[in-house]
Design a protein around this motif. Structure first.
Motif, short mmCIF file in Angstrom:
data_model
loop_
_atom_site.label_atom_id
_atom_site.label_comp_id
_atom_site.label_asym_id
_atom_site.label_seq_id
_atom_site.Cartn_x
_atom_site.Cartn_y
_atom_site.Cartn_z
N VAL A 114 -57.31 -33.36 -19.59
CA VAL A 114 -56.94 -32.11 -20.25
C VAL A 114 -56.65 -32.36 -21.72
O VAL A 114 -57.08 -31.60 -22.60
CB VAL A 114 -55.73 -31.47 -19.54
CG1 VAL A 114 -55.22 -30.27 -20.32
CG2 VAL A 114 -56.08 -31.08 -18.12
N LEU A 115 -55.93 -33.44 -22.01
CA LEU A 115 -55.62 -33.78 -23.39
C LEU A 115 -56.88 -34.09 -24.18
O LEU A 115 -57.02 -33.64 -25.33
CB LEU A 115 -54.65 -34.97 -23.42
CG LEU A 115 -54.17 -35.41 -24.78
CD1 LEU A 115 -53.34 -34.30 -25.42
CD2 LEU A 115 -53.34 -36.66 -24.66
N ALA A 116 -57.80 -34.83 -23.60
CA ALA A 116 -59.05 -35.16 -24.28
C ALA A 116 -59.87 -33.91 -24.58
O ALA A 116 -60.42 -33.76 -25.68
CB ALA A 116 -59.86 -36.13 -23.43
N VAL A 117 -59.92 -32.99 -23.64
CA VAL A 117 -60.66 -31.74 -23.87
C VAL A 117 -60.00 -30.92 -24.97
O VAL A 117 -60.67 -30.38 -25.86
CB VAL A 117 -60.78 -30.93 -22.56
CG1 VAL A 117 -61.31 -29.54 -22.81
CG2 VAL A 117 -61.65 -31.67 -21.56
N ALA A 118 -58.68 -30.83 -24.93
CA ALA A 118 -57.96 -30.05 -25.95
C ALA A 118 -58.16 -30.65 -27.34
O ALA A 118 -58.39 -29.92 -28.32
CB ALA A 118 -56.48 -29.97 -25.60
N VAL A 119 -58.09 -31.97 -27.45
CA VAL A 119 -58.28 -32.63 -28.75
C VAL A 119 -59.71 -32.44 -29.23
O VAL A 119 -59.94 -32.20 -30.42
CB VAL A 119 -57.90 -34.13 -28.64
CG1 VAL A 119 -58.37 -34.90 -29.86
CG2 VAL A 119 -56.40 -34.28 -28.47
N THR A 120 -60.67 -32.54 -28.32
CA THR A 120 -62.07 -32.34 -28.69
C THR A 120 -62.30 -30.92 -29.23
O THR A 120 -62.97 -30.75 -30.25
CB THR A 120 -62.99 -32.59 -27.48
OG1 THR A 120 -62.75 -33.91 -26.99
CG2 THR A 120 -64.44 -32.43 -27.85
N ILE A 121 -61.74 -29.94 -28.57
CA ILE A 121 -61.88 -28.56 -29.04
C ILE A 121 -61.21 -28.38 -30.39
O ILE A 121 -61.77 -27.75 -31.30
CB ILE A 121 -61.31 -27.59 -27.98
CG1 ILE A 121 -62.19 -27.58 -26.74
CG2 ILE A 121 -61.17 -26.19 -28.56
CD1 ILE A 121 -61.61 -26.82 -25.58
N LEU A 122 -60.03 -28.95 -30.56
CA LEU A 122 -59.31 -28.81 -31.83
C LEU A 122 -60.08 -29.47 -32.96
O LEU A 122 -60.21 -28.90 -34.05
CB LEU A 122 -57.91 -29.42 -31.70
CG LEU A 122 -57.00 -29.27 -32.90
CD1 LEU A 122 -56.74 -27.80 -33.19
CD2 LEU A 122 -55.70 -29.99 -32.67
N VAL A 123 -60.60 -30.67 -32.74
CA VAL A 123 -61.37 -31.36 -33.78
C VAL A 123 -62.64 -30.57 -34.11
O VAL A 123 -63.00 -30.43 -35.28
CB VAL A 123 -61.71 -32.80 -33.32
CG1 VAL A 123 -62.75 -33.44 -34.21
CG2 VAL A 123 -60.45 -33.65 -33.29
N GLY A 124 -63.28 -30.01 -33.09
CA GLY A 124 -64.47 -29.19 -33.32
C GLY A 124 -64.16 -27.97 -34.18
O GLY A 124 -64.92 -27.63 -35.08
N LEU A 125 -63.06 -27.32 -33.88
CA LEU A 125 -62.67 -26.15 -34.67
C LEU A 125 -62.36 -26.52 -36.12
O LEU A 125 -62.74 -25.81 -37.05
CB LEU A 125 -61.47 -25.46 -34.03
CG LEU A 125 -61.75 -24.65 -32.77
CD1 LEU A 125 -60.45 -24.16 -32.15
CD2 LEU A 125 -62.66 -23.49 -33.08
N ILE A 126 -61.67 -27.64 -36.30
CA ILE A 126 -61.33 -28.07 -37.66
C ILE A 126 -62.60 -28.40 -38.45
O ILE A 126 -62.75 -28.00 -39.62
CB ILE A 126 -60.36 -29.27 -37.62
CG1 ILE A 126 -58.99 -28.80 -37.12
CG2 ILE A 126 -60.23 -29.93 -38.98
CD1 ILE A 126 -58.01 -29.91 -36.84
N LEU A 127 -63.53 -29.12 -37.82
CA LEU A 127 -64.79 -29.45 -38.50
C LEU A 127 -65.59 -28.18 -38.82
O LEU A 127 -66.20 -28.08 -39.89
CB LEU A 127 -65.62 -30.40 -37.64
CG LEU A 127 -65.06 -31.82 -37.51
CD1 LEU A 127 -65.90 -32.62 -36.53
CD2 LEU A 127 -64.98 -32.49 -38.85
#
Length: 72
Positions: free
Chosen positions: A42-55
Motif C-alpha cells: 500500500v505504501l509503495a502504491v501511494a508513493v508511486t502515485i504521489l511521485v507520478g502526480l508531482i512529475l
C-alpha cells in the motif's frame, strides 16, 4: 502564526496521549494490513502515485511556462 500555535498544540496533545499508553508491551499477532506485510505494498502504491502526480505537475508547469514565453 495562529496555524503554528495550533499545530504545536495538536502535536503536544498527541504526545501526551501516547505517554499515557498503559499497554505493557504485549506481543500481539498482527492483523489487517500488517499481517502479511501488505502495508508495504500500500505504501509503495501511494508513493508511486504521489511521485507520478508531482512529475506531472512539474512537466505541466514547464509546458505552461513555454507557452507564456511564446505569447509574450
Amino acid at each position: 502564526m495562529k496555524q503554528l500555535i495550533v499545530t504545536l498544540i495538536v502535536l503536544f496533545v498527541q504526545l501526551m496521549a501516547r505517554a499515557q499508553d498503559s499497554t505493557k508491551h504485549v506481543t500481539q499477532t498482527p492483523t489487517g494490513l500488517g499481517a502479511g506485510n501488505k502495508i508495504y505494498v500500500v505504501l509503495a502504491v501511494a508513493v508511486t502515485i504521489l511521485v507520478g502526480l508531482i512529475l506531472y505537475v512539474i512537466r505541466l508547469d514547464g509546458k505552461i511556462s513555454k507557452l507564456e514565453k511564446q505569447s509574450s
